[in-house]
Structures are given as C-alpha cells and as structure tokens.
Scaffold this motif. Structure first.
Motif: not given
Length: 188
Positions: A28-31, A33, A50, A52, A74
């Motif tokens: 899960d790239v948004t969750g 770090t 980030n 990708k 990013s």
C-alpha cells in the motif's frame, strides 16, 4: 496391507516435501513511508520520498522476495520550509545528487533472504540509483501486514559525489557524509 502402508508412506513424503506456492502481497504505497536522513559536518537534513509501487513475496509465512520502485521526483526535505526547502529540494533532485529528471525512479530488488529469527530477516538486494546497481544488505522485520527496516546507503557508489570528504580535499565544514539513512515502513 503392505501396499497400503507403502502408499500411505509415499503420500506423506510427497505432501511434506511439496513446495509451498509463493504469494505476492502488493504494498500500500499511500500507507507506507520512506524517511531519509543525510548528515553533514554542520548538522543534518531529513525528509521523505514516496514509493511508486512495490510487492513482497511470501512462501507460507516466510519472506521470500520483494521488488520496489521509488518515485525520486517526490524527494523532499521535511526539516525546512519555504525558500530554503525549495533550494535544498532542487539541489537534491539536480545533477549534483539524484538527477531526477533523467532518473525519475530508483529500484530495489531482493536477491537473497536469510531468516535471522521468527519475524526478522537478513536481506541482500540490488539497489539501483541513477542507473547504477549495487548490492545492499539490511535486516527487515515482518509482523502481520507490516515490514520495517533501517539501513545506510553509500551515495558515492551511485556516482553522487557532491561534497564528499572521501573524494574531495579541503571541504572543511562543507563536507557531506557519504552515507545516508533510509527508514522504511511498509504496509501490505
């Protein structure tokens, strides 16, 4: 009766030696770090970059592989704001450092994985930065749907020489450490 025992024994041997199929778990790239710290004689800077995309591979409950692509465009400093943050970000993305216009991604591919303890692995991976691939080794903890690691990267191995005291003489307090730290927390 002997044949039945022989068949049963053969079945047990076959089932116990059958390979466990690999299961790929997308990250899960948004969750997840990636935090970095770069040090210099007069202090340090820290920031984020980030993912990708990425995936971990498991055989049963054991870590068996992984592949990750990092969005180098990013890259940002989080210890500065405004004009100073913009200047540092521009410098880090420029040719002196990561050259993100020409090299917008970096890639990490697990090559070998050893079990250190129940949820801790020793991973050797190929890390590609600026089109240059070198091996890195680190420990990775995997628990539930998370994986974490912290490791150092020697930037000079990837032709990032700006301000390196091991390459240039007389830098004094302008010297920048050859190594930077990555702290990675993955959710999958």
């Amino acid at each position: 009766m002997k044949n039945l025992k022989a068949i049963a024994l053969a079945l047990v041997v076959v089932l116990s030696t059958a390979s466990v199929t690999a299961q790929t778990k997308k990250v899960d790239v948004t969750g997840s770090t990636i935090n970095w710290v770069g040090k210099k004689v007069t202090g340090q800077h820290n920031g984020t970059v980030n993912l990708k995309d990425g995936a971990l591979v498991f055989k049963g409950t054991k870590l068996a592989g992984g592949t990750f692509t990092v969005d180098m465009t990013s890259l940002t400093a989080t210890d500065l704001t405004g004009e100073y943050q913009g200047k540092l970000n521009g410098h880090l993305k420029g040719e002196d450092f990561f050259g993100t216009e020409k090299f917008p991604t970096s890639v990490l591919v697990f090559k070998t994985i050893g079990t250190k303890s129940k949820d801790l692995y020793t991973v050797t991976a190929d890390l590609t930065i600026k089109g240059i691939t070198k091996p890195v080794t680190f420990e990775m903890a995997v628990k539930g749907n998370t994986a974490t690691t912290k490791f150092m990267v020697d930037r000079t191995k990837y032709d990032i020489k700006y301000g390196s005291g091991s390459i240039f003489d007389n830098l004094g307090d302008k010297a920048i450490s050859d190594e930077f730290e990555l702290a990675v927390a993955l959710k999958f």
